[in-house]
Design a protein around this motif. Structure first.
Motif, PDB file in Angstrom:
ATOM      1  N   LYS A  76      27.312  39.230  40.558  1.00  0.00           N
ATOM      2  CA  LYS A  76      28.376  38.973  41.529  1.00  0.00           C
ATOM      3  C   LYS A  76      28.799  37.507  41.477  1.00  0.00           C
ATOM      4  O   LYS A  76      29.984  37.185  41.441  1.00  0.00           O
ATOM      5  CB  LYS A  76      27.874  39.346  42.928  1.00  0.00           C
ATOM      6  CG  LYS A  76      29.000  39.541  43.937  1.00  0.00           C
ATOM      7  CD  LYS A  76      28.439  39.719  45.326  1.00  0.00           C
ATOM      8  CE  LYS A  76      28.055  41.156  45.614  1.00  0.00           C
ATOM      9  NZ  LYS A  76      27.419  41.303  46.939  1.00  0.00           N
ATOM     10  N   ARG A  77      27.773  36.622  41.425  1.00  0.00           N
ATOM     11  CA  ARG A  77      28.059  35.194  41.386  1.00  0.00           C
ATOM     12  C   ARG A  77      28.867  34.849  40.135  1.00  0.00           C
ATOM     13  O   ARG A  77      29.845  34.111  40.187  1.00  0.00           O
ATOM     14  CB  ARG A  77      26.741  34.414  41.380  1.00  0.00           C
ATOM     15  CG  ARG A  77      26.951  32.915  41.322  1.00  0.00           C
ATOM     16  CD  ARG A  77      25.646  32.187  41.425  1.00  0.00           C
ATOM     17  NE  ARG A  77      24.730  32.572  40.359  1.00  0.00           N
ATOM     18  CZ  ARG A  77      23.416  32.373  40.389  1.00  0.00           C
ATOM     19  NH1 ARG A  77      22.868  31.833  41.441  1.00  0.00           N
ATOM     20  NH2 ARG A  77      22.658  32.742  39.381  1.00  0.00           N
ATOM     21  N   ALA A  78      28.466  35.420  39.002  1.00  0.00           N
ATOM     22  CA  ALA A  78      29.148  35.125  37.746  1.00  0.00           C
ATOM     23  C   ALA A  78      30.606  35.570  37.806  1.00  0.00           C
ATOM     24  O   ALA A  78      31.516  34.824  37.432  1.00  0.00           O
ATOM     25  CB  ALA A  78      28.424  35.806  36.596  1.00  0.00           C
ATOM     26  N   LYS A  79      30.825  36.779  38.311  1.00  0.00           N
ATOM     27  CA  LYS A  79      32.178  37.327  38.310  1.00  0.00           C
ATOM     28  C   LYS A  79      33.092  36.554  39.257  1.00  0.00           C
ATOM     29  O   LYS A  79      34.191  36.148  38.884  1.00  0.00           O
ATOM     30  CB  LYS A  79      32.130  38.819  38.702  1.00  0.00           C
ATOM     31  CG  LYS A  79      33.353  39.588  38.266  1.00  0.00           C
ATOM     32  CD  LYS A  79      33.083  41.069  38.201  1.00  0.00           C
ATOM     33  CE  LYS A  79      32.455  41.485  36.881  1.00  0.00           C
ATOM     34  NZ  LYS A  79      32.094  42.920  36.852  1.00  0.00           N
ATOM     35  N   ILE A  80      32.610  36.342  40.486  1.00  0.00           N
ATOM     36  CA  ILE A  80      33.448  35.661  41.482  1.00  0.00           C
ATOM     37  C   ILE A  80      33.726  34.226  41.046  1.00  0.00           C
ATOM     38  O   ILE A  80      34.862  33.748  41.118  1.00  0.00           O
ATOM     39  CB  ILE A  80      32.778  35.698  42.877  1.00  0.00           C
ATOM     40  CG1 ILE A  80      32.779  37.137  43.406  1.00  0.00           C
ATOM     41  CG2 ILE A  80      33.512  34.787  43.854  1.00  0.00           C
ATOM     42  CD1 ILE A  80      31.982  37.318  44.677  1.00  0.00           C
ATOM     43  N   SER A  81      32.699  33.531  40.553  1.00  0.00           N
ATOM     44  CA  SER A  81      32.926  32.134  40.192  1.00  0.00           C
ATOM     45  C   SER A  81      33.779  32.008  38.932  1.00  0.00           C
ATOM     46  O   SER A  81      34.516  31.033  38.786  1.00  0.00           O
ATOM     47  CB  SER A  81      31.600  31.384  40.036  1.00  0.00           C
ATOM     48  OG  SER A  81      30.858  31.920  38.982  1.00  0.00           O
ATOM     49  N   ALA A  82      33.704  32.994  38.038  1.00  0.00           N
ATOM     50  CA  ALA A  82      34.560  32.953  36.853  1.00  0.00           C
ATOM     51  C   ALA A  82      36.029  33.089  37.247  1.00  0.00           C
ATOM     52  O   ALA A  82      36.891  32.348  36.756  1.00  0.00           O
ATOM     53  CB  ALA A  82      34.174  34.050  35.871  1.00  0.00           C
ATOM     54  N   VAL A  83      36.303  34.028  38.150  1.00  0.00           N
ATOM     55  CA  VAL A  83      37.686  34.200  38.619  1.00  0.00           C
ATOM     56  C   VAL A  83      38.149  32.933  39.336  1.00  0.00           C
ATOM     57  O   VAL A  83      39.257  32.432  39.110  1.00  0.00           O
ATOM     58  CB  VAL A  83      37.800  35.440  39.543  1.00  0.00           C
ATOM     59  CG1 VAL A  83      39.159  35.502  40.202  1.00  0.00           C
ATOM     60  CG2 VAL A  83      37.523  36.711  38.765  1.00  0.00           C
ATOM     61  N   TYR A  84      37.259  32.388  40.185  1.00  0.00           N
ATOM     62  CA  TYR A  84      37.605  31.161  40.911  1.00  0.00           C
ATOM     63  C   TYR A  84      37.901  30.032  39.927  1.00  0.00           C
ATOM     64  O   TYR A  84      38.854  29.269  40.107  1.00  0.00           O
ATOM     65  CB  TYR A  84      36.455  30.763  41.842  1.00  0.00           C
ATOM     66  CG  TYR A  84      36.758  29.546  42.677  1.00  0.00           C
ATOM     67  CD1 TYR A  84      37.357  29.658  43.921  1.00  0.00           C
ATOM     68  CD2 TYR A  84      36.475  28.270  42.201  1.00  0.00           C
ATOM     69  CE1 TYR A  84      37.651  28.545  44.679  1.00  0.00           C
ATOM     70  CE2 TYR A  84      36.771  27.149  42.941  1.00  0.00           C
ATOM     71  CZ  TYR A  84      37.356  27.294  44.179  1.00  0.00           C
ATOM     72  OH  TYR A  84      37.655  26.175  44.914  1.00  0.00           O
ATOM     73  N   ASN A  85      37.077  29.937  38.873  1.00  0.00           N
ATOM     74  CA  ASN A  85      37.238  28.853  37.910  1.00  0.00           C
ATOM     75  C   ASN A  85      38.576  28.928  37.178  1.00  0.00           C
ATOM     76  O   ASN A  85      39.210  27.906  36.896  1.00  0.00           O
ATOM     77  CB  ASN A  85      36.090  28.884  36.899  1.00  0.00           C
ATOM     78  CG  ASN A  85      35.810  27.512  36.303  1.00  0.00           C
ATOM     79  OD1 ASN A  85      36.635  26.625  36.394  1.00  0.00           O
ATOM     80  ND2 ASN A  85      34.658  27.362  35.703  1.00  0.00           N
ATOM     81  N   VAL A  86      39.007  30.158  36.874  1.00  0.00           N
ATOM     82  CA  VAL A  86      40.304  30.318  36.201  1.00  0.00           C
ATOM     83  C   VAL A  86      41.417  29.780  37.094  1.00  0.00           C
ATOM     84  O   VAL A  86      42.292  29.031  36.648  1.00  0.00           O
ATOM     85  CB  VAL A  86      40.543  31.798  35.830  1.00  0.00           C
ATOM     86  CG1 VAL A  86      41.969  31.997  35.344  1.00  0.00           C
ATOM     87  CG2 VAL A  86      39.552  32.233  34.768  1.00  0.00           C
ATOM     88  N   PHE A  87      41.341  30.120  38.398  1.00  0.00           N
ATOM     89  CA  PHE A  87      42.371  29.624  39.324  1.00  0.00           C
ATOM     90  C   PHE A  87      42.252  28.111  39.522  1.00  0.00           C
ATOM     91  O   PHE A  87      43.259  27.416  39.638  1.00  0.00           O
ATOM     92  CB  PHE A  87      42.271  30.343  40.669  1.00  0.00           C
ATOM     93  CG  PHE A  87      42.918  31.702  40.637  1.00  0.00           C
ATOM     94  CD1 PHE A  87      44.294  31.821  40.646  1.00  0.00           C
ATOM     95  CD2 PHE A  87      42.147  32.847  40.584  1.00  0.00           C
ATOM     96  CE1 PHE A  87      44.894  33.065  40.600  1.00  0.00           C
ATOM     97  CE2 PHE A  87      42.738  34.104  40.536  1.00  0.00           C
ATOM     98  CZ  PHE A  87      44.112  34.206  40.543  1.00  0.00           C
TER      99      PHE A  87
END
Lengths: 67, 229
Positions: free
Chosen positions: B144-155
């Protein structure tokens, strides 16, 4: 005599004002060589950081081999 | 583990190159002649040390962006470790860039903080990336952490471009190259400074990448230990 003295004085004054007109830089510091002290100090600090990074790098390599 | 190109950079030659370049920057940056400019005086030499912090931050954040996308495509947690450690190292360099900029500004602009558009935009950018680390520390589950932070990082990276390259150039700024101020190219025209400035950037970028790879390798070791337990 007074004429020569006055001329010398004005020439000196002009020289001084000409020097002051230039943008102030640390020329004397560099000419005296004291700036090298700063360079050496910074280079020493960076050498320390570099040595520390090498140390960590090798430590991590060792940990990687253990696994 | 070898498939990660960033780890193939375990070689030593580029690490030594980074040290050589930074030492060259320190020596040449102090001793080479620079243009005589009012107000700036000798502080123009800060250009060799302040600007490379931002260049390094940009490279590290770009790497983090690439690895975030890689994670979203593959779902491989190793990519997540790369992305997060690149971001953390980038944050370190942004803090260094901000502090050196404030020190420089204190003595040339008259105040450490003068609400300069570039200062404000980078402050917002730093807050965005600080939020990234808080977001990660708040999530316990790896996936969950990986997915959410990856999306956040793209933005977050999508905000880098307008905040650093677009907005500060649209308004008047104290920074060179903005508004009515002399452009960065003015310094570039001075070939003597260019001979120090670009090696400085290369050296600091290599050093930043090196620190990031160390953090990534530690992250891998930590992850493996946790998954064994």
């Amino acid at each position: 005599m007074t004429k020569t003295a006055l001329t010398t004085f004005f020439i000196l004054l002009m020289a001084v004002s000409a020097v002051q007109a230039q943008t102030e830089m640390a020329d004397t510091m560099r000419a005296n060589g004291k700036i090298y002290v700063v360079v050496v100090v910074l280079a020493t600090i960076f050498a320390g950081i570099f040595a520390y990074l090498v140390y960590i790098d090798r430590k991590i390599s060792k940990l990687e081999k253990e696994q | 583990m070898q498939k990660f190109s960033i780890l193939r950079m375990r070689k030593w030659w580029w690490k030594i190159a980074s040290a050589v370049l930074v030492v060259y920057t320190i020596v040449a940056g102090f001793l080479m002649p620079v243009p005589r400019l009012d107000i700036l005086n000798e502080t123009i030499r800060n250009l060799y040390f302040h600007v490379p912090m931002w260049f390094t931050m940009l490279v590290l954040f770009t790497g983090a962006f690439v690895y975030s996308i890689k994670y979203l495509r593959t779902g491989d947690l190793m990519s997540d470790i790369c992305a997060s450690q690149l971001t953390y190292t980038g944050i370190l360099f942004s803090v260094l860039g901000m502090l050196t900029g404030m020190e420089w500004g204190q003595y040339t602009w008259g105040a450490a903080w003068s609400n300069d558009p570039k200062q404000l935009c980078t402050a917002i950018l730093m807050l965005i990336y600080f939020a990234y680390s808080i977001l990660r520390s708040g999530l316990r589950d790896d996936e969950k952490r990986a997915k959410i932070s990856a999306v956040y990082n793209v933005f977050a990276f999508a905000m880098v471009v307008p905040l650093i390259f677009v907005l500060p150039r649209m308004v008047d700024s104290l920074h060179p190259g903005n508004g009515g101020n002399p452009a960065f190219a003015k310094y570039d025209l001075d070939s003597g400074m260019r001979m120090v400035f670009w090696p400085a950037n290369a050296g600091w970028i290599l050093l930043g990448v090196w620190i990031a790879t160390l953090n990534i390798r530690l992250g891998f070791i930590r992850y493996k230990r946790e998954s064994v337990l």
